[in-house]
Each structure stands twice: as structure tokens, then as C-alpha cells.
Scaffold this motif. Structure first.
Motif, short mmCIF file in Angstrom:
data_model
loop_
_atom_site.label_atom_id
_atom_site.label_comp_id
_atom_site.label_asym_id
_atom_site.label_seq_id
_atom_site.Cartn_x
_atom_site.Cartn_y
_atom_site.Cartn_z
N LYS A 139 -13.67 5.78 7.99
CA LYS A 139 -12.51 5.76 7.11
C LYS A 139 -12.88 5.68 5.65
N TYR B 270 4.04 13.32 2.43
CA TYR B 270 2.60 13.27 2.16
C TYR B 270 2.07 11.87 2.44
N THR C 283 -4.27 -3.09 -4.26
CA THR C 283 -3.81 -2.35 -3.09
C THR C 283 -4.65 -1.10 -2.86
N PRO C 284 -5.98 -1.25 -2.69
CA PRO C 284 -6.76 -0.05 -2.39
C PRO C 284 -6.34 0.49 -1.03
N PHE C 285 -6.35 1.82 -0.86
CA PHE C 285 -6.11 2.38 0.46
C PHE C 285 -7.35 2.13 1.30
N PRO C 286 -7.18 1.88 2.60
CA PRO C 286 -8.35 1.58 3.44
C PRO C 286 -9.19 2.81 3.74
N PHE C 287 -9.49 3.59 2.71
CA PHE C 287 -10.35 4.77 2.82
C PHE C 287 -11.54 4.57 1.89
N TYR D 103 -6.81 11.14 -3.66
CA TYR D 103 -5.56 11.16 -2.90
C TYR D 103 -4.41 11.80 -3.68
N ALA D 104 -4.17 11.30 -4.89
CA ALA D 104 -3.06 11.83 -5.69
C ALA D 104 -3.36 13.22 -6.28
N SER E 154 2.32 1.70 -3.37
CA SER E 154 1.41 2.25 -4.38
C SER E 154 1.37 3.76 -4.29
N THR F 79 -1.43 -7.98 -6.30
CA THR F 79 -2.66 -8.03 -5.51
C THR F 79 -3.19 -6.60 -5.41
N ILE G 182 4.32 10.26 -5.29
CA ILE G 182 4.00 11.05 -4.11
C ILE G 182 5.12 10.97 -3.08
N LEU H 292 -1.58 9.03 4.39
CA LEU H 292 -1.91 7.62 4.20
C LEU H 292 -1.59 6.81 5.46
N LEU I 10 -16.15 2.05 1.85
CA LEU I 10 -14.75 1.66 1.97
C LEU I 10 -14.30 0.91 0.72
N ILE J 115 0.84 -1.20 0.00
CA ILE J 115 0.00 0.00 0.00
C ILE J 115 0.88 1.24 0.00
N ARG K 215 -6.96 4.67 -9.99
CA ARG K 215 -6.15 5.53 -9.13
C ARG K 215 -4.84 5.91 -9.83
#
Ligand code: ATP
Ligand code: MG
Lengths: 278, 246
Positions: free
Chosen positions: A278, A178, B91-95, B103-104, A168, B89, A174, A183, B139, A165, B155
């Protein structure tokens, strides 16, 4: 003995141990509750101590405020240090030797008996830095005590964040900073909050670090960071140790336990709502 | 028209050399597949292209030209923005889904709420998630594996890259989700250059224009997918395609 009886005995043993521990906890809590509930009323919670000797009459309000203040100062101080150290160790420190050294220091700190930390606080903060016997000196001393506790937990939480994560985020071009603030820390936030609250409870219940650095038998609500304070565990110690009032002592113990319980419940609630958002 | 030119690239982890003197050009707006047995260095090659290799402790020598300019002469962050990457695999952010996609862009200075909403909507449409999602605040980790992977592709697209690197993006997905992603990649190849590592030879055959076969860190064969699969020049390629190396 065949496998079946073995596993039966093992299960029995586990069940029995659980029951014993639960019983002890409930007994302690129930005992304090039944002995302390009598002395708890509005006057006890909201008034200062009075009578001769002081504490035999009146309440413990300044001690409640004092304990909360000590907890707040120690948590702020310790968590700033602990979170910064952990971030440095996990994301910036390249040298294994420095990492090892910092880990060693943290371990040593957590091994120092709290009364010795109190002595250190007394000589270094109270006398050498001339802070006097004060809520600031006591808070900082308690901060030293809970620093390793928070640091170890925060570092573990940071290490548990999935490397892919984090990668990524880097792969989007990034920056580390940040990534850290937007994150990693948000992912770890609830674990960090619960580590700090647990540590805060630990600090609030501790008497020995503040005996020499902050706590006094009688003081009003502190007017500044350099005033001495009353604190629940120290007040409890004085009430019983000097035989002033056992009844008030149980009342104080009950208030202390309830405060710790409330703090833990609040942290649990924060955790739950944070996780949902979240 | 090559967007990437790789000249005499060698990559090593410590003193273990994994990629050996490899040269190949990547054509713009085409899909290039990289195939080869496990451990031959496919991921290593791919991560060299956006310099992510440095995060994994590898070091590169040789030359990678991105639009005819050495990639090390760019800022590392710029290279990574222009060459996006999707991992094996998901890799979504847990948001929330929304936060994953903003995000970016937020990092690159887009603050305007409307603009962010537009990016989210366009991206979801681009990766075919728009009709499958009704709550942007859900989520992202609660999406299905295939949806998560498409979100991750989305993303990567939010920073408007020119190249998309994918490392076995379908290996954790079932057939239907794999089909979805393959279709998506074919659509995206009009606009983006795609380099995909895959274990799945029929996938390479289905979607790629060019195929590179790598064995022990060396480029054995590199040609149009059609030629590599119907008439390989090298015997080792033929053996691999016929399933000798597994
Ligand atoms: N971070 C690392 N440090 C040291 N060695 C590594 C590292 N990553 C990969 N290697 C080694 O480099 C070689 C190539 O690895 P790589 O991951 O590029 O292979 P791959 O072709 O992608 O394999 P797979 O198909 O299994 O994903 C392997 O021998 C592996 O052990
Ligand atoms: Mg790989």
C-alpha cells in the motif's frame, strides 16, 4: 472467595474452554484425516466416479471442479450486489428510512434457512426462469445465501474508514466517485477480499441450497453454465446417506476441508502482500 | 488587497446558530490567525470558507467573496481546489508518500510520469521533507507526526491553491515539529494566503500578520497582530489574551 481465587478460577476457565475447543477441532480434523487419507490418491483426485452404484469406485474430480465453479459464481454474484449495496448505503443514501429498510431486508435474508433458499432457487430460478438444474441456478442460490454475510462486513469496513481522511480528499476538490474508487476502496480492499473468501468457503461447504438447484449424483465436468454439476458436499451426502462408500465419503470430506483451508491461506497471503504494498 | 471578503456571514447547524453576522476581509499573501475560546466557532468559520461546512451538516447565509466573486457561484470543487485545507490531526492517506502527493494531480488530469515526479519532488522540497525522506514508496503513515502534517500541507499544495486554511495544525505536535511548521508557513506566505486557527496565542503572535478574536460566534476584534496583542480595543480581547477564558 477473595479476588485472587476468583481471577485464578476465571483464568482457569478461559484456558480450559480454549483447550476444549482446540481439542475438538484437532480431533475432527485428525479423525477425518486418518480416515480419509487412505482413499486419497491420483485416481481419486483426477478421475470421475465409477462403479455400481456410482461413486463406490473411481474419484471425485467433477465434484471438485463443480464446487469451485459454484463458489466462483456465487462469489461474483453476491459480491457485486453486496459491494454496490454497501457503497450506496454508506456514501449515497441520505434517507434513514431507506437505510433501515435495506438493513431489515438483509437481516431477514441472513435468517432464512438455507434449505428454504434452495426451495426458492428451485421454484424461481430452476422452474420459473427456466434455468434448469444447473451450475448457474445453484451458484445464484448460493449467492443469495452469502450476500448478507458479505454485505454486512463490507458495510462495516467502509464505515470504519476515517472520516477525516475522506474529508481531506473532498477538501482537495475531488469528486465522490474518484474518492470512492481511488481512496476508500483501496483502503478497504484487503478486508473486502477476506470477507468474500470467507463467504466463498461458506458457499462451497453448503449442501442444502444446491440439492434442488444444481447438484446431481453423477455428471461430467459441466460444459456450460446450464449443465448440472457434481459438488463435494452433495457427493458426501449421497455417499454416506445411501451407504455407497464410507471410505470414499471420508476422502471427499478431507478434500473439501483441505480446499477450504487452501482458500483461506490464499486470502491471508493476498492480505499480507497487499498491506505491504500500500 | 483582500482575496476573501466575508460579509454578514451566519452559519448554523440545524437551528443552532454558531457564527453570527460576521464580516471580515482576508488579506492576500498574509497570515491571518483566528483565536478564541473552545467552541466559539473557529473551525466552523474556517470550514465555511471552502464550503467543507456542508460535509459537516452546517448551512451558511450571508456572502463570501473569493476574488470579488461570490464563492457559491463557483463550482464547489473549484473553490476547494483554490482554497486548500489542512486538518488538526494529520490525515495522510494510508498509501505511499509518492501516492499521497500524486493523488490529486492525477485526478486533475496529469498523467505524464515525469510531470508527476516533478510535482512530488518540488512539493517535498517546498515543505522541507525532501532531505528527510529517502524512500518515496514508504507508507506515509509511518512518518512522524510532524512529517505527516508537513506532507498533508504538501498534498494540499499539489493542486496549486491560492489560500491555505489550517485548523490547529500543530496541536498534536511537539515544540520542535511546531517550529518546523511555523517556519514553513512563514515561507509559504510569500506565495499563498494563509488562515490559521490556533489555540496557541504565542504562535499567533509569532507568525501572523493579522489576528481575529472570536467569542461566541461574533467577531470581537480584528486588526494587525501587533495591535491586537499590545493594545486591544475591546476588553474581552484583553481578558482573553491575559488568559481569563483559558
Ligand atoms: N457538525 C456539527 N453539528 C452540530 N453542531 C456542531 C457541529 N460542529 C460543531 N458544532 C457546534 O458548533 C459550535 C462551534 O464549534 P467549532 O468546532 O466551530 O468550535 P471551535 O471554535 O473550533 O472549537 P475548538 O477550539 O474546540 O476546536 C460548538 O458549540 C459545537 O458544538
Ligand atoms: Mg476547532
Amino acid at each position: 472467595m477473595n479476588e485472587k481465587t476468583k481471577s485464578f478460577l476465571f483464568k482457569g476457565w478461559i484456558l480450559l474452554s480454549t483447550l476444549i475447543v482446540l481439542a475438538i477441532v484437532f480431533y475432527i480434523f485428525g479423525y477425518i484425516l486418518s480416515n480419509g487419507i487412505e482413499s486419497i490418491n491420483m485416481e481419486f483426485l483426477l478421475d470421475g466416479p465409477s462403479g455400481i452404484p456410482v461413486g463406490s469406485q473411481g474419484g471425485i474430480f467433477p465434484a471438485i471442479v463443480g464446487s469451485l465453479l459454484l463458489m466462483l459464481i456465487s462469489c461474483v454474484f453476491a459480491s457485486i450486489l453486496a459491494i454496490s449495496t454497501s457503497i450506496y448505503l454508506v456514501f449515497y443514501c441520505e434517507s434513514e428510512r431507506i437505510k433501515g429498510l435495506i438493513h431489515l431486508i438483509t437481516q431477514c435474508m441472513s435468517g432464512v434457512p438455507s434449505i428454504i433458499l434452495g426451495l426458492f432457487g428451485y421454484t424461481f430460478l430452476v422452474l420459473y426462469l427456466n434455468l434448469g438444474r444447473s451450475v448457474l441456478a445453484g451458484g445464484l442460490t448460493l449467492g443469495f445465501m452469502i450476500y448478507p454475510f458479505i454485505q454486512v462486513r463490507v458495510e462495516k469496513t467502509l464505515l470504519e474508514v476515517d472520516k477525516s481522511i475522506i474529508n481531506s480528499s473532498y477538501a482537495l476538490g475531488i469528486s465522490r466517485t474518484y474518492t470512492l474508487f481511488k481512496l476508500i476502496l483501496p483502503i478497504c480492499k484487503s478486508d473486502i477480499v477476506s470477507a468474500i473468501t470467507l463467504a466463498g468457503g461458506f458457499a462451497m461447504g453448503a449442501a442444502s441450497p444446491i440439492i434442488l438447484t444444481a447438484a446431481v449424483t453423477f455428471a461430467p465436468i459441466p460444459s456450460s453454465l446450464s449443465s448440472p454439476v457434481m459438488a463435494l458436499p452433495f457427493h458426501l451426502y449421497i455417499l454416506t446417506g445411501e451407504g455407497i462408500s464410507l471410505e470414499k465419503a471420508y476422502g471427499t470430506a478431507l478434500v473439501l476441508i483441505l480446499l477450504l483451508l487452501i482458500i483461506n491461506i490464499i486470502s491471508t497471503i493476498i492480505n499480507i502482500t497487499r498491506k505491504e504494498h500500500k | 488587497m483582500s482575496i476573501l471578503k466575508i460579509n454578514n456571514l451566519s452559519v448554523s447547524y440545524g437551528n443552532k446558530q454558531v457564527i453570527k453576522d460576521l464580516s471580515m476581509n482576508i488579506a492576500r499573501n498574509k497570515i491571518t490567525a483566528i483565536i478564541g475560546p473552545s467552541g466559539c466557532g473557529k473551525s466552523t468559520l474556517l470550514t465555511s470558507l471552502n464550503l467543507m461546512i456542508e460535509e459537516n451538516g452546517g448551512s451558511i447565509s450571508g456572502e463570501i467573496l473569493f476574488k470579488d466573486k461570490a464563492s457559491i457561484s463557483y463550482e464547489k470543487a473549484d473553490i476547494r481546489r483554490m482554497i486548500g485545507m489542512v486538518f488538526q490531526t494529520p490525515t495522510p492517506f494510508p498509501f505511499s508518500i509518492y501516492k499521497n502527493l500524486t493523488y490529486a494531480p492525477k485526478y486533475y488530469g496529469i498523467k505524464d510520469k515525469k510531470e508527476l515526479n516533478r510535482i512530488v519532488e518540488d512539493t517535498l522540497k517546498e515543505v522541507g521533507l525532501y532531505d528527510e525522506i529517502d524512500d518515496l514508496n514508504m507508507l506515509a503513515t509511518k512518518l512522524s507526526g510532524g512529517q505527516q502534517q508537513r506532507l498533508c500541507i504538501g498534498r494540499a499544495l499539489t493542486v496549486e491553491p491560492e489560500i491555505l486554511l489550517l485548523d490547529e495544525p500543530c496541536s498534536a505536535l511537539d515544540i520542535r515539529n511546531t517550529e518546523n511548521i511555523e517556519k514553513l508557513l512563514l515561507d509559504l506566505s510569500d506565495e499563498y494566503t494563509i488562515v490559521i486557527v490556533t489555540h496557541n496565542l504565542s504562535q499567533a503572535k509569532r507568525i501572523s500578520d493579522y489576528t481575529a478574536f472570536i467569542l461566541d460566534g461574533e467577531l470581537i476584534e480584528y486588526d494587525t497582530t501587533d495591535k491586537v496583542f499590545t493594545n486591544p480595543k475591546d476588553n474581552r480581547t484583553r481578558e482573553y489574551i491575559e488568559g481569563i477564558y483559558g
